[in-house]
Design a protein around this motif. Structure first.
Motif, PDB file in Angstrom:
ATOM      1  N   VAL A   1      45.087  25.799 -95.850  1.00  0.00           N
ATOM      2  CA  VAL A   1      45.753  24.631 -95.262  1.00  0.00           C
ATOM      3  C   VAL A   1      44.850  23.966 -94.218  1.00  0.00           C
ATOM      4  N   ALA A   2      44.013  24.739 -93.538  1.00  0.00           N
ATOM      5  CA  ALA A   2      43.097  24.150 -92.552  1.00  0.00           C
ATOM      6  C   ALA A   2      42.094  23.218 -93.225  1.00  0.00           C
TER       7      ALA A   2
ATOM      8  N   ARG B   1      53.125  19.622 -96.882  1.00  0.00           N
ATOM      9  CA  ARG B   1      53.314  19.527 -95.425  1.00  0.00           C
ATOM     10  C   ARG B   1      52.378  20.548 -94.759  1.00  0.00           C
ATOM     11  N   PHE B   2      51.108  20.260 -94.866  1.00  0.00           N
ATOM     12  CA  PHE B   2      50.094  21.229 -94.467  1.00  0.00           C
ATOM     13  C   PHE B   2      50.090  21.495 -92.968  1.00  0.00           C
ATOM     14  N   ASP B   3      50.436  20.480 -92.182  1.00  0.00           N
ATOM     15  CA  ASP B   3      50.461  20.687 -90.729  1.00  0.00           C
ATOM     16  C   ASP B   3      51.522  21.704 -90.340  1.00  0.00           C
ATOM     17  N   LEU B   4      52.686  21.637 -90.991  1.00  0.00           N
ATOM     18  CA  LEU B   4      53.755  22.594 -90.700  1.00  0.00           C
ATOM     19  C   LEU B   4      53.386  23.992 -91.202  1.00  0.00           C
ATOM     20  N   ALA B   5      52.784  24.039 -92.371  1.00  0.00           N
ATOM     21  CA  ALA B   5      52.340  25.331 -92.908  1.00  0.00           C
ATOM     22  C   ALA B   5      51.328  25.971 -91.969  1.00  0.00           C
ATOM     23  N   GLU B   6      50.428  25.163 -91.445  1.00  0.00           N
ATOM     24  CA  GLU B   6      49.391  25.683 -90.551  1.00  0.00           C
ATOM     25  C   GLU B   6      49.996  26.259 -89.276  1.00  0.00           C
ATOM     26  N   LYS B   7      50.997  25.583 -88.723  1.00  0.00           N
ATOM     27  CA  LYS B   7      51.646  26.076 -87.506  1.00  0.00           C
ATOM     28  C   LYS B   7      52.319  27.425 -87.754  1.00  0.00           C
ATOM     29  N   GLU B   8      52.969  27.561 -88.895  1.00  0.00           N
ATOM     30  CA  GLU B   8      53.608  28.833 -89.224  1.00  0.00           C
ATOM     31  C   GLU B   8      52.571  29.948 -89.335  1.00  0.00           C
ATOM     32  N   LEU B   9      51.470  29.654 -89.986  1.00  0.00           N
ATOM     33  CA  LEU B   9      50.427  30.664 -90.177  1.00  0.00           C
ATOM     34  C   LEU B   9      49.686  30.959 -88.874  1.00  0.00           C
TER      35      LEU B   9
ATOM     36  N   TYR C   1      57.976  36.930 -94.130  1.00  0.00           N
ATOM     37  CA  TYR C   1      58.858  35.805 -94.422  1.00  0.00           C
ATOM     38  C   TYR C   1      58.269  34.499 -93.900  1.00  0.00           C
ATOM     39  N   VAL C   2      57.567  34.579 -92.782  1.00  0.00           N
ATOM     40  CA  VAL C   2      56.912  33.381 -92.247  1.00  0.00           C
ATOM     41  C   VAL C   2      55.830  32.896 -93.208  1.00  0.00           C
ATOM     42  N   ILE C   3      55.140  33.824 -93.839  1.00  0.00           N
ATOM     43  CA  ILE C   3      54.131  33.451 -94.840  1.00  0.00           C
ATOM     44  C   ILE C   3      54.797  32.734 -96.015  1.00  0.00           C
ATOM     45  N   ILE C   4      55.971  33.211 -96.433  1.00  0.00           N
ATOM     46  CA  ILE C   4      56.696  32.543 -97.509  1.00  0.00           C
ATOM     47  C   ILE C   4      57.066  31.123 -97.089  1.00  0.00           C
ATOM     48  N   LYS C   5      57.525  30.972 -95.853  1.00  0.00           N
ATOM     49  CA  LYS C   5      57.884  29.637 -95.357  1.00  0.00           C
ATOM     50  C   LYS C   5      56.669  28.714 -95.386  1.00  0.00           C
ATOM     51  N   ALA C   6      55.524  29.228 -94.963  1.00  0.00           N
ATOM     52  CA  ALA C   6      54.300  28.427 -95.002  1.00  0.00           C
ATOM     53  C   ALA C   6      53.928  28.055 -96.431  1.00  0.00           C
ATOM     54  N   GLN C   7      54.160  28.977 -97.357  1.00  0.00           N
ATOM     55  CA  GLN C   7      53.878  28.699 -98.768  1.00  0.00           C
ATOM     56  C   GLN C   7      54.730  27.537 -99.274  1.00  0.00           C
ATOM     57  N   ILE C   8      55.995  27.510 -98.861  1.00  0.00           N
ATOM     58  CA  ILE C   8      56.894  26.426 -99.286  1.00  0.00           C
ATOM     59  C   ILE C   8      56.422  25.096 -98.701  1.00  0.00           C
ATOM     60  N   PHE C   9      56.077  25.105 -97.411  1.00  0.00           N
ATOM     61  CA  PHE C   9      55.557  23.881 -96.787  1.00  0.00           C
ATOM     62  C   PHE C   9      54.286  23.404 -97.498  1.00  0.00           C
ATOM     63  N   THR C  10      53.425  24.340 -97.869  1.00  0.00           N
ATOM     64  CA  THR C  10      52.189  23.980 -98.575  1.00  0.00           C
ATOM     65  C   THR C  10      52.505  23.314 -99.908  1.00  0.00           C
ATOM     66  N   LYS C  11      53.485  23.863-100.606  1.00  0.00           N
ATOM     67  CA  LYS C  11      53.871  23.285-101.901  1.00  0.00           C
ATOM     68  C   LYS C  11      54.382  21.859-101.729  1.00  0.00           C
ATOM     69  N   GLN C  12      55.026  21.587-100.592  1.00  0.00           N
ATOM     70  CA  GLN C  12      55.536  20.245-100.307  1.00  0.00           C
ATOM     71  C   GLN C  12      54.429  19.303 -99.834  1.00  0.00           C
TER      72      GLN C  12
END
Length: 284
Positions: free
Chosen positions: A179-180, A151-159, A138-149
């Motif tokens: 994202v890196a 918001r790469f910094d937030l996606a990176e923190k989740e991953l 589920y955390v990967i899904i959250k990062a995917q959503i941030f990436t789509k927005q």
């Protein structure tokens, strides 16, 4: 994470639509005919060409037992796999109305909302899924959503959190490398891509894509010899692929090696010439 599924099986289950199968054994069926229709729909939902039959039989099961949350969830799952998010959303909403304790239902809702460009609502849904079951999938899904927005910094923190929990998860590594690159955290991208490349059992398209991404990261960090070596690996494995030749030109240019850049450009030009129509036809 007490509810984490060993070996990331839950993510595989989600991708295959197997969440429906995981749930069926835990239900006390009120209607045997509805159970039969549901089981039939499970098999029909696997192949794209029979998903319309799965929807038909799920509709019949719902007509017999409309209060069964799993039926609505399953219908949403099949519709989403059929790229029909507009119809999937009310189904998953109904499922959650009937049972708001199923983490997968909220995760599926998040994926549906994300595909509809409703990213803020998708984040709220996946946060609820994580609250119910803090599963790394589920955390990967959250990062995917941030990436789509974007918001790469937030996606990176989740991953980052996912990789800490399971450093051998290839999907998290691949997503984090992506994202890196956007956040220009080149060494992190190199580390993840190197892990993926080293673990690859076959040199398929993904392998060469990772190799090309590592060329970019090596070039940005001025590790030119390593970038050149990766370009040559790519050219050896995919001799007809233009992208490694183009990358090699960029590496030589970035390193200031003008003579090798010129030679690499001449080779690249032969690829570009092959894409051109015959001279007599170019201006017709």
């Amino acid at each position: 994470m007490p509810n984490q599924v060993p070996g990331w099986k839950l993510f595989v289950v989600m991708q295959a639509g197997g969440a429906m199968m995981a749930a069926q054994g835990n239900l006390a069926w009120a209607n045997p005919r509805a159970e039969q229709l549901f089981k039939q729909a499970l098999h029909e939902s696997i192949a794209p060409e029979t998903r319309h039959l799965a929807i038909k039989h799920l509709d019949e099961a719902i007509a017999l037992d409309p209060s069964r949350a799993l039926f609505w969830q399953s219908k949403a799952d099949v519709l989403q796999k059929s790229d029909d998010s507009e119809k999937a959303l009310p189904c998953i909403t109904k499922s959650i109305e009937l049972n708001n304790k199923v983490d997968y239902a909220f995760a599926l809702q998040a994926q549906i909302l994300n595909s509809m460009e409703r990213c803020d609502a998708a984040i709220a849904a996946i946060d609820h899924a994580i609250k119910l079951s803090p599963n790394p999938a589920y955390v990967i899904i959250k990062a995917q959503i941030f990436t789509k927005q974007g918001r790469f910094d937030l996606a990176e923190k989740e991953l980052d959190n996912v990789v800490k929990i399971s450093s051998v998860e290839p999907l998290a590594r691949s997503r984090r490398a992506n994202v890196a690159i956007h956040t220009k955290h080149w060494q992190k991208a190199i580390d993840d891509l190197t892990w993926l490349i080293d673990k690859a059992t076959v040199k398929n398209l993904v392998y060469y894509e990772n190799l090309l991404r590592r060329v970019q990261a090596y070039t940005e960090t001025k590790q030119f010899e390593k970038a050149i070596a990766d370009c040559k690996k790519g050219m050896a494995g995919q001799p007809e692929a233009r992208q490694f030749h183009a990358a090699l030109v960029k590496v030589y240019e970035a390193s200031g090696n003008t003579s090798e850049a010129k030679r690499a450009r001449q080779v690249l030009d032969t690829f570009d010439d092959d894409l051109q129509p015959p001279k007599s036809d170019r201006f017709k």
